[in-house]
Write an enzyme that holds these catalytic residues in place. Structure first.
Site, PDB file in Angstrom:
ATOM      1  N   SER A 193      -2.759  -9.824   5.146  1.00 39.19           N
ATOM      2  CA  SER A 193      -2.539  -8.525   5.609  1.00 39.19           C
ATOM      3  C   SER A 193      -2.229  -8.339   6.889  1.00 39.19           C
ATOM      4  O   SER A 193      -2.832  -9.148   7.795  1.00 39.19           O
ATOM      5  CB  SER A 193      -3.779  -7.812   5.184  1.00 39.19           C
ATOM      6  OG  SER A 193      -3.579  -6.511   5.931  1.00 39.19           O
ATOM      7  N   ASP A 203       0.844  -1.240   0.150  1.00 41.77           N
ATOM      8  CA  ASP A 203      -0.196   0.092   0.057  1.00 41.77           C
ATOM      9  C   ASP A 203       0.896   1.430  -0.197  1.00 41.77           C
ATOM     10  O   ASP A 203       0.647   2.058  -0.847  1.00 41.77           O
ATOM     11  CB  ASP A 203      -1.028   0.015   1.318  1.00 41.77           C
ATOM     12  CG  ASP A 203      -1.990  -0.955   1.160  1.00 41.77           C
ATOM     13  OD1 ASP A 203      -2.331  -1.694  -0.055  1.00 41.77           O
ATOM     14  OD2 ASP A 203      -2.677  -1.257   2.214  1.00 41.77           O
ATOM     15  N   ASP A 259      -7.749   1.651  11.668  1.00 44.33           N
ATOM     16  CA  ASP A 259      -6.504   2.582  11.884  1.00 44.33           C
ATOM     17  C   ASP A 259      -6.800   3.944  11.383  1.00 44.33           C
ATOM     18  O   ASP A 259      -6.447   4.827  11.973  1.00 44.33           O
ATOM     19  CB  ASP A 259      -5.404   1.887  11.232  1.00 44.33           C
ATOM     20  CG  ASP A 259      -4.794   0.601  11.901  1.00 44.33           C
ATOM     21  OD1 ASP A 259      -4.841   0.575  13.317  1.00 44.33           O
ATOM     22  OD2 ASP A 259      -4.143  -0.224  11.275  1.00 44.33           O
ATOM     23  N   ARG A 287      -0.614   2.963  17.589  1.00 46.56           N
ATOM     24  CA  ARG A 287      -1.142   4.006  16.929  1.00 46.56           C
ATOM     25  C   ARG A 287      -1.042   5.258  17.402  1.00 46.56           C
ATOM     26  O   ARG A 287      -0.583   6.152  16.434  1.00 46.56           O
ATOM     27  CB  ARG A 287      -2.578   3.681  16.380  1.00 46.56           C
ATOM     28  CG  ARG A 287      -2.472   2.486  15.459  1.00 46.56           C
ATOM     29  CD  ARG A 287      -1.602   2.280  14.393  1.00 46.56           C
ATOM     30  NE  ARG A 287      -2.123   1.181  13.328  1.00 46.56           N
ATOM     31  CZ  ARG A 287      -1.047   0.522  12.842  1.00 46.56           C
ATOM     32  NH1 ARG A 287       0.260   0.605  13.046  1.00 46.56           N
ATOM     33  NH2 ARG A 287      -1.331  -0.529  11.908  1.00 46.56           N
TER      34      ARG A 287
END
Length: 404
Positions: free
Chosen positions: A177, A14, A123, A94
């Protein structure tokens, strides 16, 4: 000068595709920022990959110890677990990543931060609300929500990279993923998208082995804590990050910490994933074993309520908010006496208690023994039971009269 954008960069498919897309779509100079929270081998070759993908610069920031000390340790103190299973591996990282992205944006005089989180996931929420809290003036580009982003699959991204002269070893048909840090690794995609299918364990697991293939002999482990903070493993004092590394090794060897869960995402949908958290699972269990020896009944019960709320807030990305700070203050207060040693053995995915000691233990053998002692008179229980059950007795009496 061109406008600068800070890209949250992992080096995966990505974010590799996003670099030329940002340059082509907006004319940005792209500055990649990779936050090292313990991805280990995933960081190899990133600088070369970022530059030939078109980035002006790449920062790789080692924040592993900050991650462990300031984010994981409060979670361990809280026993923070989302929906009874998930130990919040991605969620812990995060807010720290968001903070470092903002720091680099200030340093580079960037106007925008870009991330590659999908429009269906958690996310995007975690990154953006934390960026808003820390730097409300910065703009955010979420590629998967932009009209200009026309790629809809990993196959599309691979073709886009090839068209821009970027030849990368990504295979859309065989790649899960994944998100990895020192605390855990998550797996989504492929057969996991069908909850009726068993995971392909041999293909999937990264940090350890399945319990079925774990050693046939148990292994004893001892840990110490001081005020809720882990201090040593098997008699060796270490910083928290090294404790987690050692527990990852031990837990992975014995098939500990593998969960297959269908969870409720913040955005409202259910998703299925497999999480490996070998060291974290051991650390949480050891901490809870110590707490049950030390904390009084009322504190332990109320802390469970606080811990559930704390876990929900971390999962939702609400780290930089007053309530999280207030909850953490309670949690830290509750840990003032959580000091002692925990012994357990690891065996085929299990953590089996083998003895817990603490100078602040509230366990009294004299009280707990069936032998009558001076501290407790069995006859005292009669009055307590009469008062404790009085409302139930009264209700039963009055219901009986009403029936008559």
């Amino acid at each position: 000068m061109k406008e600068r954008v800070i890209l949250a960069y992992s080096g995966g498919l990505d974010t590799t595709a996003i670099i030329p897309w940002l340059k082509e779509t907006y004319g940005f100079d792209v500055i990649c920022v990779c936050i090292d929270v313990g991805q280990e081998s995933e960081l190899e070759g990133l600088e070369e990959r970022a530059k030939y993908s078109g980035a002006e610069k790449l920062y790789i920031l080692d924040v592993v110890d900050e991650f462990c000390d300031d984010f994981i340790v409060p979670g361990v103190m809280a026993n923070a677990t989302y929906e009874n299973k998930y130990l919040l591996g991605t969620s812990f990282a995060r807010p720290l990543i968001a903070k470092k992205l903002v720091d680099i944006a200030r340093k580079e005089n960037a106007t925008t931060i870009c991330h590659g989180a999908t429009g269906k996931g958690n996310d995007q929420v975690r990154f953006e609300i934390n960026i808003k809290a820390l730097a409300p003036d910065l703009k955010v580009i979420a590629t998967w929500r932009q009209d200009e982003w026309t790629m809809q699959s990993r196959e599309d991204e691979i073709e886009y990279c090839k068209a821009h002269g970027i030849d990368l070893p990504f295979d859309a048909s065989s790649s899960y993923s994944r998100d990895r840090n020192l605390w855990h690794i998550s797996h989504e995609g492929l057969e996991l998208e069908d909850p009726s299918q068993e995971p392909n364990w041999d293909h999937l697991l990264v940090l350890g082995t399945h319990p079925e293939k774990a050693p046939d002999e148990a292994e004893y482990v001892t840990m110490t804590f001081e005020k809720g903070v882990p201090k040593s493993v098997n008699g060796k004092e270490m910083k928290v990050s090294d404790i987690i590394r050692e527990l990852n090794r031990l837990g992975g060897k014995h098939g500990v910490g593998i969960i297959d869960i269908v969870e409720n995402r913040v955005v409202g949908m259910k998703s299925r994933g497999v999480y490996e958290t070998p060291g974290g699972t051991i650390l949480m269990e050891a901490h809870m074993q110590l707490e049950e020896l030390i904390l009084d009944r009322d504190t332990l019960a109320f802390k469970k309520i606080i811990s559930d709320k704390f876990a929900d807030m971390i999962y939702e990305g609400k780290w930089y908010c007053p309530l999280r700070e207030a909850l953490q203050a309670f949690i830290e207060k509750s840990q003032e006496r959580v000091t002692g040693e925990v012994k357990f053995k690891l065996y085929k995915g299990n953590i089996i208690k083998a003895g817990t000691t603490s100078p602040y233990s509230m366990y009294s053998e004299e009280l707990a023994s069936f032998t009558t002692g001076d501290l407790y008179d069995h006859k005292d229980a009669e009055g307590f039971i009469n008062l404790f059950g009085l409302s139930m007795k009264v209700r039963g009496m009055l219901d009986g009269k009403r029936e008559k």
